[in-house]
Design an enzyme around this catalytic site. Structure first.
Site, PDB file in Angstrom:
ATOM      1  N   LYS A  75      47.460  29.856  44.816  1.00 26.10           N
ATOM      2  CA  LYS A  75      47.178  30.980  45.731  1.00 26.10           C
ATOM      3  C   LYS A  75      46.080  30.668  46.751  1.00 26.10           C
ATOM      4  O   LYS A  75      46.153  31.106  47.896  1.00 26.10           O
ATOM      5  CB  LYS A  75      46.782  32.229  44.937  1.00 26.10           C
ATOM      6  CG  LYS A  75      47.927  32.873  44.168  1.00 26.10           C
ATOM      7  CD  LYS A  75      47.430  34.158  43.484  1.00 26.10           C
ATOM      8  CE  LYS A  75      48.519  34.763  42.621  1.00 26.10           C
ATOM      9  NZ  LYS A  75      48.116  36.077  42.075  1.00 26.10           N
ATOM     10  N   ASP A 111      49.001  41.851  45.495  1.00 26.94           N
ATOM     11  CA  ASP A 111      48.634  42.260  44.130  1.00 26.94           C
ATOM     12  C   ASP A 111      47.943  43.626  44.113  1.00 26.94           C
ATOM     13  O   ASP A 111      48.216  44.467  43.261  1.00 26.94           O
ATOM     14  CB  ASP A 111      47.708  41.220  43.485  1.00 26.94           C
ATOM     15  CG  ASP A 111      48.459  39.961  43.080  1.00 26.94           C
ATOM     16  OD1 ASP A 111      49.680  40.042  42.831  1.00 26.94           O
ATOM     17  OD2 ASP A 111      47.822  38.890  43.019  1.00 26.94           O
TER      18      ASP A 111
END
Ligand code: ATR
Length: 285
Positions: A75, A111
């Site tokens: 990420k 998220d």
């Protein structure tokens, strides 16, 4: 011969290392099928040393992908290598969703939006109190803290065994975020309307500490971002003590929505059948 819908239309991926346990192909496959859209979404494992080359092939079009999801451990590098990371992922320093647009590789992080959408769906009004407690200050807590702050929660108490990590997050996310050592948990819970477990305690059969939730507001919500098991020891304890709980599976489902819309052009719905499909897959493994 595969389904012709899969060979036409945009191709998307989820990449990580390892990636075989990802449930994202099931989620996106369900939406492609139920919406009747052409396209495919596949797990695509990339080792850390090969990740920069993979991003390069994405940018120059040779990979054939329209975009995809990125998970652990890629990420941070995905954020750094993207041409146009948005403000959300720039503050986090991590991206989980990539797409090509006008010849540039864009990046965001979904998220936090997934976390908020799950609470909105399963416990509307969860945000009526001004105070939240975030237990844990690891990688997974960052998007949660950002999203709870951006929703307008005024005081966000971050409690962590290693208080330095909580302090780093307060520096990153601003004065509404208050860092505390583990011993302060009972004190900061007083009157709080939301308790979020972001630690790995209770995950996958690991033990969890006994927690006393009684200082929370009587109508507080307790949630856990861990969804294996669906009902974590922390959620079980909160329920036994009379509190409402929200499990973490919906965060996984909702965080997938913005990426699907970017790659395949329609905003999908998180419905009961999708949730049941993922629970059945969890039960089978
Ligand atoms: P993730 O990316 O999943 O958040 P992480 O960055 O390793 O993973 O963070 C794990 C979190 O669980 C941290 O908040 C960690 O506390 P420390 O920062 O003090 O390590 C917390 N955690 C894990 N095991 C723990 C334990 N036995 N007791 C208390 N906290 C624990």
């Amino acid at each position: 011969m595969g389904d012709s819908r899969e060979t036409l239309g945009p191709r998307a991926f989820v990449t990580g290392f390892p990636i075989r346990h990802s449930r994202s192909p099931l989620i996106h496959g369900y939406w492609l099928k139920t919406l009747g859209l052409p396209g495919s979404y596949r797990a695509h494992e990339v080792a850390p040393e090969a990740f920069a080359d993979f991003i390069h092939s994405l940018k120059d079009g040779s990979s054939g992908f329209a975009g995809g999801n990125v998970t652990i451990p890629h990420k941070e590098l995905a954020f750094r290598l993207a041409d146009k990371p948005d403000a959300l992922s720039s503050e986090l320093g991590a991206s989980n969703t990539l797409w090509l647009e006008d010849g540039a590789l864009h990046a965001t992080n979904t998220d936090g939006r997934g976390f908020i959408a799950n609470l909105d769906e399963r416990h509307p009004g969860w945000d009526r109190h001004g105070t939240a407690v975030v237990f844990g200050a690891g990688g997974a807590s960052r998007a949660i803290i950002q999203a709870v702050r951006d929703r307008g929660i005024k005081e966000i108490h971050v409690v962590n065994r290693t208080v330095e990590r909580a302090r780093e997050l307060a520096d990153r996310f601003g004065p509404r975020v208050r860092p505390h050592p583990a011993g302060a948990l009972a004190e900061v819970m007083k009157g709080a309307g939301l308790f979020i477990n972001t630690t790995s305690l209770g995950m996958d059969g690991e033990p969890a500490p006994q927690l006393d939730f009684s200082p929370l507001a009587a109508d507080a919500v307790v949630t856990d971002i861990v969804y294996v098991p669906l009902k974590t020891p922390i959620l079980t304890q909160a329920e036994e003590q009379g509190f409402s709980t929200v499990d973490g599976l919906g965060m996984l489902l909702h965080q997938a929505v913005p990426g699907f819309e970017k790659w395949f052009g329609q905003r999908p719905i998180v419905d009961a059948a999708l949730r049941a499909l993922i629970i059945a897959d969890m039960d089978a493994h």
